[in-house]
Scaffold this motif. Structure first.
Motif, PDB file in Angstrom:
ATOM      1  N   GLU A   1      55.667  34.227  36.945  1.00  0.00           N
ATOM      2  CA  GLU A   1      55.650  34.898  35.726  1.00  0.00           C
ATOM      3  C   GLU A   1      54.175  34.509  35.423  1.00  0.00           C
ATOM      4  N   GLY A   2      53.595  33.442  35.575  1.00  0.00           N
ATOM      5  CA  GLY A   2      52.150  33.239  35.501  1.00  0.00           C
ATOM      6  C   GLY A   2      51.071  34.308  35.597  1.00  0.00           C
ATOM      7  N   GLN A   3      51.484  35.055  36.875  1.00  0.00           N
ATOM      8  CA  GLN A   3      50.714  36.110  37.040  1.00  0.00           C
ATOM      9  C   GLN A   3      50.787  37.068  36.015  1.00  0.00           C
ATOM     10  N   HIS A   4      51.837  37.756  35.857  1.00  0.00           N
ATOM     11  CA  HIS A   4      52.049  38.611  34.722  1.00  0.00           C
ATOM     12  C   HIS A   4      51.108  38.269  33.495  1.00  0.00           C
ATOM     13  N   GLN A   5      51.376  36.982  32.977  1.00  0.00           N
ATOM     14  CA  GLN A   5      50.737  36.477  31.986  1.00  0.00           C
ATOM     15  C   GLN A   5      49.144  36.569  31.914  1.00  0.00           C
TER      16      GLN A   5
ATOM     17  N   ALA B   1      47.316  38.359  33.895  1.00  0.00           N
ATOM     18  CA  ALA B   1      47.132  39.970  33.905  1.00  0.00           C
ATOM     19  C   ALA B   1      47.255  40.448  32.522  1.00  0.00           C
TER      20      ALA B   1
END
Ligand SMILES: Nc1ncnc2c1ncn2[C@@H]1O[C@H](COP(=O)(O)OP(=O)(O)OP(=O)(O)O)[C@@H](O)[C@H]1O
Ligand SMILES: Nc1ncnc2c1ncn2[C@@H]1O[C@H](COP(=O)(O)OP(=O)(O)OP(=O)(O)O)[C@@H](O)[C@H]1O
Ligand SMILES: [Mg+2]
Ligand SMILES: [Mg+2]
Lengths: 286, 254, 280, 286, 254
Positions: free
Chosen positions: D152-156, D158
């Motif tokens: 989920e950190g990758q979404h955030q 980005a």
């Protein structure tokens, strides 16, 4: 959008070529129901075999030992590579190739055990062998992808606590891999429902073949295919719901909020906001 | 003469063409606390991972509690240990990682209890009680049912420490255990570690807490560029470093 | 496998018509025809059929019993041989390998006896089928095989009709669009939906299709040609001759014609069954 | 182990029932080769359609908009739920149900456009529709699992950089999801090679059906099935190799060391250790 | 009177039944540096995430550079912004996370260049040059082709800072940017941040580097239990805290 759906439903219901009365007549026909039961039995048994085999093959495939990894790779290649139809025929008619199955020392050594292939391998066993061994190869790839999706740090932490490779797999990695494994496994299970129709080559009348046998007699092809489709859709619905709850279960502790279940969504609307059920906050991840 | 707990002789480790450890020699006696300091990329984490046999060393000799790590010696020959034996040896060494690595699908308490039950075969109830006790020690008894993703970084690292302690290890390796902790909690955790040291636990701690090193460590080791540049008692090394590189590093840090 | 001694009765040498031997002696009573010992010991004749070809073989309303002209005939043959008959369902893909594997003793499923197929199995001929045309109500007219040229024709795979149209196509100015479906249903569905215009099938089958179609299809033109149906028997099994004798016995005592009449297909009766009686 | 393999290879080669001479005769038969080409065309086209559709459906399925997510869910349910056989028949024989396809205002409004169903939908188009639309539903689940496997950190991260939902998917999430998406997609592709055989119900002769047509004529079932299997195995081999390199490509930067390619393994043995190729250290993760 | 860069009024945020922010009010003027300190779990990260609209607030009002975050006001009515507009606003705010969140499939340089090229439409070559320059500023020009998994924690965080700076944001949010850095490098990074502050960048920094706060911050804010307990200039708050809780916290940290 909704209009479009309404129009197409209307045209489906009112189109005489679908012969809905015939669909109704055959929906609960004994032959169809027997076929349904067999489909279910085969699917459950073959998927169970496939999953167990798949986990085993996936763990082998990722083994540091090249012989073990190679053997697993060869199996996957062979069984993914040949049509299930051929595999089913092979298991059913293995007798044509090896009339006796015997276990013993090759090249003229003593024979320990020998059995007529035709009596050992009933059509049901052949169907299970064919479907299960084939499915194992596909499941192996799915499980492997799941294992690779788990952070390497998890392996290391488990190893540093003294867990063996197998314990790490079983207790730490696989449970976390489930999130990634479940959706394609759902695909496989739903496919399997329909792949069982291939066992008709060895004359076992599962759902679709039962429908085909009926329309071979009365030529009401379309309504009978609709009957089969309705049953497949019903089974798929059950599986989809099961998959949804399995995903929720294995999604616990994962990094995103769990979606509400339809039931929770319902209570959320009916019950006012500040009276949310007490378990709610626990269930939502960061 | 007692056997040293850890004895490293000329340990080498490379990743591809990058030599990360270039001959590290170190002896840690039972009950001793050794702090390792050094700049980023100097190979501190890699050395700890070698001690725990998470990495295979390329050359040299490394033994823990008299036993070669990963090998068995018979006469003059070395035999690679089987996986089961390596696992058994690892179970006796606790390790706390820089990046926590908590098991994401388990609650805090489950994280702490899993290995004692699975590896040591301790009864579930007993492991649970010990686990709760350990969580209390790191100040997280109220988070026992939270999943790692629901904990802040600081909370996660404390669970990781409790998890390692749950195995009652004879040697503890800490890889910057406090680097992700809030300052106000660092003290608590260091107190736990100090207690451990006093109870006779042998420890190797990679840390930047110079206060802790000065107070608790028997030996402080300064690593740079894959070698041990200098080692000594805290007062020697921290107050009067012999080497220029050490002086340079300490100048920046203190 | 391997009772090689009996191989002589097959061997692709075609028409080993042998009326000489037992012909003189009256009706062969049940069980008097010599059959291989293995089969005698087993006591059961395992028969494979693909029951998707009404009225020759199809599944009865109970969903399990297979009925049809072929089934009645093989039952009678079994009786003559003193064997229980066990008719098993199989798709076409499975019957030939099943015979080779000796999972089945014989196959009877409206198989047309051809020279090419005789290379693989032996046939005992027992029937002769013509080909009928049927078309969608309101579709094009067809009287003879020449009329298929340029039309869209749907047939089932492995049928003599598929071969016939292929042959005819070599003589057509504009060849027919030949669509070969895995089963007769596929062919019918194609005609029903207008993807094909002409259907061809063995006369009894075509008649049955038209009857079942509720006026959607009609028979058209004259039936043409005849091809022998054969009971498929694995080579070297020693069963071809006993089956041949049984068929002859059924013809002599009238059982044969009675069965054909029951299914309304007496036009296809023959009087000289043969081992491997393909006509060129 | 090796002995076992040797013995079974021996017994396969020497068993007369396989009729290896017939296999040789038909391996390069024109009909078989035509079927092979059709199988390839259909597989490539249907998988391409399925993957594009699957990505779209998966992104829709994870949309916060319940209508969009619901529409995608319905599609997946419907198309996974009905047998491909039925879908193929439906598209091919849609004319039996709707002789004319017309686009216009429903309920007696004007008609804009009308076409004979049979001329618009050739058997090849029907096969593509049937296979592609069906595959889309399966791929959707696979892609969804892949997306969920990305932290989920990758979404955030980005999002915090101002990337839109679609940019985030395309540039950040999907590339990292590939590691998890590729193995089951390999499964699907290899399955598709064989699922194309279902198009025989619409009288289209791909590889397996071509073999079936031949043995329906000459009754040489076993050797012809072997011919088909050999080709399928050959195609599977090519795909497996392709998958291997794709996985390596998308595994770059991932948390585990990339396995050596067979070629690297070879040079590793031949060339002495310290002369490793210069790119080696870059390729290995932590 | 200039418009404040950030204005939060009675911001509330809850997760399920857990209220994490219970009425946070804060104003940050352009060019100001605000440091937020407070114990673990006090809601510091959550507040930053709200400012960047990564979390929706439940009640209150929050605006950045005069624009409501996530809403558009027309007359008296609030309209939720469409995704594209939210994204555009986010692009103007840089954020550095506690857990780096580098893009795993991209090299360090690609991480830095991705957003400028994708979001701002800057030419690839230009973005690359700027990216190299930024990597140099955080001391990582030699690691530009390394993947995140090949970098140590400290190296990763420095790339994350360079990545946020690459968007030339008008407001920077830092969530404990130095907590995973080696002490000797903290100084370098803080120097970069100090430079930023001097060049007029508006910054909100969650940090435990009291030295940095004292020296650079215009305002220091102490959060506890989801509210701002006390705010003031560094000298006021750090030297003479009014509240007991603040005193308590500072006593532990300093
Ligand atoms: N998505 C979430 N769901 C449930 N609880 C959450 C979520 N995010 C944060 N929390 C909880 O909210 C509280 C405040 O979290 P936050 O991360 O804002 O604290 P913090 O001040 O940044 O702490 P730290 O210094 O440890 O990072 C914590 O108790 C945390 O467990
Ligand atoms: N698996 C690996 N493959 C390639 N390089 C690696 C690997 N693991 C570590 N390295 C490199 O080895 C060097 C030493 O790493 P290590 O993690 O031991 O340093 P460290 O002293 O712990 O640094 P830090 O304080 O930043 O954690 C670094 O340059 C790192 O990039
Ligand atoms: Mg380190
Ligand atoms: Mg925080």
């Amino acid at each position: 959008m909704l209009l479009l759906v309404a129009v197409s439903i209307d045209s489906i219901v009112s189109n005489p070529r679908f012969e809905w009365d015939v669909v109704g007549d055959y929906l609960f026909d004994d032959r169809i129901l027997d076929g349904l039961v067999l489909t279910l039995e085969l699917t459950v048994a073959a998927m169970a075999a496939g999953i167990v085999l798949g986990v085993l093959l996936a763990v082998m495939r990722l083994s540091p030992n090249p012989l073990v990894a190679g053997a697993s790779g060869f199996y996957i290649w062979l069984f993914r590579g040949t049509p299930v139809l051929v595999q089913l025929l092979f298991w059913n008619f293995i007798a044509a190739l090896y009339p006796e199955i015997s276990i013993g020392v090759p090249f003229g050594g003593p024979e320990f055990f020998s059995i007529q292939a035709n009596s050992a391998i009933t059509p049901f066993v052949a169907a299970l062998l064919g479907l299960g061994l084939n499915e194992g190869a596909y499941m192996a790839e799915i499980v492997r992808a799941g294992i690779l999706s788990v952070d390497e740090g998890q392996h290391q932490a488990a190893h540093s606590l003294g867990m063996s490779r197998l314990q790490t797999m079983r207790r730490i990695v696989l449970p976390q891999a489930m999130r990634v494994i479940i959706p394609p496994t759902g695909n496989e299970t739903i496919s399997m429902l329909k792949t069982t129709s291939l066992v008709s080559v060895i004359a076992t009348a599962e759902l679709l073949y039962a429908a085909q046998l009926i329309y071979a007699e009365n030529y009401r092809t379309i309504p009978l295919l609709i009957v089969a489709s309705i049953w497949y859709l019903a089974l798929t619905t059950v599986l989809t719901i099961g998959q949804y709850y399995l995903e929720r279960h294995f999604g616990r502790g994962s990094a995103r909020e769990l979606p509400l279940t339809p039931w929770q969504r319902f209570t959320r609307i009916v019950v006012p906001r500040h009276a949310e059920p007490a378990t709610e906050p626990e269930a939502s991840g960061r | 003469m007692t056997e040293p707990m850890v004895r490293a002789e000329q340990v080498h480790k490379r990743f591809g063409r990058l030599a990360v450890l270039k001959g590290v020699s170190l002896t840690v006696m039972p009950g001793e606390v050794t702090c390792v300091i050094g700049p980023s990329g100097s190979g501190k984490s890699t050395f700890l991972r070698c001690v725990n046999h998470l990495e295979k060393i390329d050359a040299g000799r490394l033994s823990v509690d008299g036993q070669l790590v990963g090998y068995r010696q018979e006469g003059d020959k070395l035999y690679e240990l089987r996986e089961r034996e390596v696992a058994r040896n690892r179970a006796e060494i606790g390790m706390v990682f820089q990046h926590f690595n908590l098991f994401g699908h388990m609650t805090a308490l489950q994280n702490v209890c899993a290995a004692p039950v699975q590896v040591l075969g301790i009864a579930r109830q007993e492991a649970r009680e010990h686990g709760i006790e350990l969580l209390r020690r790191v100040g997280l008894e109220d988070k026992r049912d939270a999943y790692p993703s629901q904990l802040s970084g600081g909370q996660q690292q404390r669970v990781a420490i409790a998890r390692a302690l749950a195995m009652r290890p004879k040697l503890m390796l800490f890889d910057e255990p406090t680097s992700a902790l809030d300052p106000e909690l660092v003290g608590d955790v260091l107190a736990v570690m100090r207690g451990l040291a006093e109870s006779g636990m042998t420890m190797i701690v990679v840390t930047h807490e110079m206060g802790f090193a000065r107070e608790v460590a028997d030996t402080v080791v300064f690593m740079d560029g894959g070698v041990i540049v200098e080692a000594g008692t805290p007062s020697e090394l921290l107050a009067n470093p012999r080497e220029a590189r050490t002086r340079d590093f300490l100048g920046k840090v203190l | 496998a391997g009772c090689g001694s009996e191989d002589d009765e097959s061997g692709g040498t075609a028409t080993t018509s042998a009326p000489a031997e037992t012909s003189g002696g009256g009706a062969a009573a049940a069980g008097t025809i010599a059959i291989p010992d293995a089969l005698r010991g087993k006591g059961t004749l395992v028969v494979a059929t693909d029951p998707t070809y009404a009225p020759n073989e199809f599944v009865d309303r109970d969903g399990t019993t297979i009925i049809g002209m072929d089934v009645d005939l093989i039952d009678a043959i079994g009786e003559r041989l003193g064997l229980e008959v066990d008719v098993q369902r199989a798709t076409f893909d499975a019957i030939i390998p099943g015979l080779a594997a000796r999972r089945y003793d014989v196959g009877i499923s409206s198989f047309t006896d051809t020279r090419e197929r005789e290379q693989t199995v032996d046939f005992v001929t027992y029937f002769r089928a013509g080909t009928s045309f049927y078309v969608r109500e309101g579709g094009p007219d067809v009287t003879t095989l020449e009329d298929v040229c340029g039309e869209k024709v749907a047939v089932e795979k492995g049928t003599i009709q598929a071969t016939d149209v292929q042959r005819q196509n070599r003589r057509c100015a504009t060849p027919a669009d030949l669509q070969v479906y895995p089963d007769q249903n596929g062919a019918n569905l194609a005609i029903q939906s207008g993807r094909a215009d002409i259907g061809m099938a063995d006369s009894p089958v075509a008649a049955y299709i038209v009857k079942q179609s509720n006026g959607m299809f009609r028979l058209d033109g004259e039936p043409y040609g005849t091809a022998p149906y054969g009971i498929a028997i694995p080579k070297g099994s020693g069963l071809a001759r006993p089956v041949l004798e049984a068929v002859r016995a059924l013809m002599r005592d009238g059982t044969y014609m009675a069965i054909l009449r029951r299914w309304g297909v007496e036009q296809g009766a023959i009087d000289n069954p043969k081992i491997n009686g393909a006509i060129d």
